[in-house]
Design a protein around this motif. Structure first.
Motif, PDB file in Angstrom:
ATOM      1  N   THR A 149      -1.782  -3.958  23.487  1.00  0.00           N
ATOM      2  CA  THR A 149      -1.679  -5.350  23.923  1.00  0.00           C
ATOM      3  C   THR A 149      -0.221  -5.692  24.200  1.00  0.00           C
ATOM      4  N   PRO A 150       0.112  -6.254  25.365  1.00  0.00           N
ATOM      5  CA  PRO A 150       1.515  -6.523  25.705  1.00  0.00           C
ATOM      6  C   PRO A 150       2.179  -7.466  24.714  1.00  0.00           C
ATOM      7  N   MET A 151       3.455  -7.219  24.461  1.00  0.00           N
ATOM      8  CA  MET A 151       4.239  -8.055  23.542  1.00  0.00           C
ATOM      9  C   MET A 151       5.670  -8.162  24.046  1.00  0.00           C
ATOM     10  N   THR A 152       6.219  -9.371  23.969  1.00  0.00           N
ATOM     11  CA  THR A 152       7.649  -9.578  24.155  1.00  0.00           C
ATOM     12  C   THR A 152       8.241  -9.973  22.812  1.00  0.00           C
ATOM     13  N   LEU A 153       9.268  -9.259  22.385  1.00  0.00           N
ATOM     14  CA  LEU A 153       9.958  -9.563  21.131  1.00  0.00           C
ATOM     15  C   LEU A 153      11.289 -10.218  21.442  1.00  0.00           C
ATOM     16  N   ASN A 154      11.480 -11.443  20.955  1.00  0.00           N
ATOM     17  CA  ASN A 154      12.741 -12.160  21.113  1.00  0.00           C
ATOM     18  C   ASN A 154      13.385 -12.354  19.744  1.00  0.00           C
ATOM     19  N   LEU A 155      14.575 -11.813  19.565  1.00  0.00           N
ATOM     20  CA  LEU A 155      15.340 -12.009  18.339  1.00  0.00           C
ATOM     21  C   LEU A 155      16.598 -12.802  18.678  1.00  0.00           C
ATOM     22  N   THR A 156      16.832 -13.883  17.938  1.00  0.00           N
ATOM     23  CA  THR A 156      18.037 -14.681  18.119  1.00  0.00           C
ATOM     24  C   THR A 156      18.975 -14.360  16.965  1.00  0.00           C
ATOM     25  N   ILE A 157      20.146 -13.798  17.274  1.00  0.00           N
ATOM     26  CA  ILE A 157      21.077 -13.312  16.253  1.00  0.00           C
ATOM     27  C   ILE A 157      22.199 -14.337  16.059  1.00  0.00           C
ATOM     28  N   PHE A 158      22.326 -14.832  14.832  1.00  0.00           N
ATOM     29  CA  PHE A 158      23.344 -15.821  14.486  1.00  0.00           C
ATOM     30  C   PHE A 158      24.447 -15.167  13.652  1.00  0.00           C
ATOM     31  N   ASP A 159      25.702 -15.549  13.920  1.00  0.00           N
ATOM     32  CA  ASP A 159      26.863 -15.037  13.193  1.00  0.00           C
ATOM     33  C   ASP A 159      27.206 -16.018  12.074  1.00  0.00           C
ATOM     34  N   ALA A 160      26.669 -15.773  10.879  1.00  0.00           N
ATOM     35  CA  ALA A 160      26.829 -16.708   9.764  1.00  0.00           C
ATOM     36  C   ALA A 160      28.275 -16.830   9.310  1.00  0.00           C
TER      37      ALA A 160
END
Length: 326
Positions: A149-160
């Motif tokens: 099943t198609p999937m798009t993975l979006n990760l938002t990376i924050f610099d703490a």
């Protein structure tokens, strides 16, 4: 057939597009990911990079184990005599790449499992040309394509460490299992495949986006996706440079919907019924509160999986390969 680019001999050694080769004794196509990136950002080298990518090899793995907390090298998914792959790519999911909200805390350190493919335990794919890509579904050497099943993975990376601004320039390496719980490069019959693995560089909005398939659920583990964060793409050639190693937990209701298609996911629904976030040997300490993704979509058009990842470079990473979950 792709032509290997010619180099030019200079007083300082062989060069391509005006840049000295990192590995003077090797052809242009074997110079590695950092050289590829420098070629990519050169306006004159963009077309040449397409040729470089065509012959490259890439990406690595982690494999499922038997029910219980200890990891083994043998996946528990029902064995098959042929890989869980087809020669035809699955449909491309329709997805948004909007940034996720700032999470409440730093992403927890988790095990990379026994087969990360980053050189810390066995094969190292992160030095090879072609590793930086957004579509993970096919093996880089022209081998099989993983079905699912198609999937798009979006990760938002924050610099703490710098006020939670987008961690622009960081590199994220992602890998996960196929629909039957098997991992490319390690599991039986797909040791020579490299699909479902790739690296992306964080943009100005903090987001990295990958096109893939929804991973299956194998016995003893909650459905998940592995990832490592590096300070830059040049740093990915040494696994000890990772500044965060963690996992994305997938929501139960979405998993149940996806796994209802037993033609693609023959064992996942049954395996999911025997595990919970609280009993999982990775997410069980807190139920995966900072690792549980949000999802949207459907089986026909594909799913978007999103997670905000807060990375604090002032703390010492404690995760890595081998110990704990898989």
């Amino acid at each position: 057939m792709s032509r290997i680019p010619d180099t030019q001999m200079t007083p300082d050694g062989p060069a391509y597009e005006g840049r000295l080769l990192d590995r003077a004794d090797e052809p242009v196509v074997d110079q590695g990911a950092p050289f590829d990136i420098r070629t990519l950002v050169s306006r004159r080298g963009i077309l040449g990079l397409v040729v470089l990518g065509a012959g490259a090899a890439t990406l690595a793995a982690c494999t499922p184990a038997a029910t219980g907390a200890s990891a083994t090298a043998t996946p528990t998914a029902t064995p098959t005599t042929t890989p869980t792959a087809t020669a035809t790519p699955t449909a491309t999911p329709t997805a948004s790449t909007s940034a996720a909200a700032l999470p409440a805390g730093e992403i927890p350190d988790e095990t990379a499992g026994p087969y990360p493919g980053d050189g810390s335990n066995g094969p190292d794919i992160l030095e090879q040309s072609g590793i930086v890509r957004s579509d993970l579904r096919s093996s880089l050497d022209g081998g099989a394509t993983a079905a699912g099943t198609p999937m798009t993975l979006n990760l938002t990376i924050f610099d703490a460490a710098n006020g939670d601004v987008p961690f622009t320039g960081a590199a994220v390496y992602v890998w996960h299992c196929d629909t039957e719980g098997n991992y490319s490069m390690y599991s039986s019959n797909i040791e020579n495949e490299t699909y479902l693995r790739g690296v992306q560089v964080v943009g100005d909005d903090g987001v990295v986006s990958f096109t893939s398939i929804f991973p299956g659920c194998y016995d003893g583990r909650w459905p998940h996706i592995h990832f490592e964060v590096y300070p830059s793409v040049d740093a990915i050639t040494d696994a000890s440079n990772a500044i965060a190693t963690s996992q994305v937990a997938l929501p139960k209701d979405t998993c149940e919907t996806v796994y209802a298609d037993t033609s693609l996911y023959p064992s996942s629904a049954s395996n999911l019924s025997r595990v919970s976030l609280d009993s999982d040997n990775v997410f069980g300490d807190d139920g995966g509160v900072l690792e549980l993704a949000t999802t949207s979509g459907d089986n026909a058009n594909g799913w978007t999986v999103s997670l905000g990842v807060r990375v604090d470079t002032t703390t010492t990473p404690t995760a890595g390969a081998m110990p704990g979950g898989r």
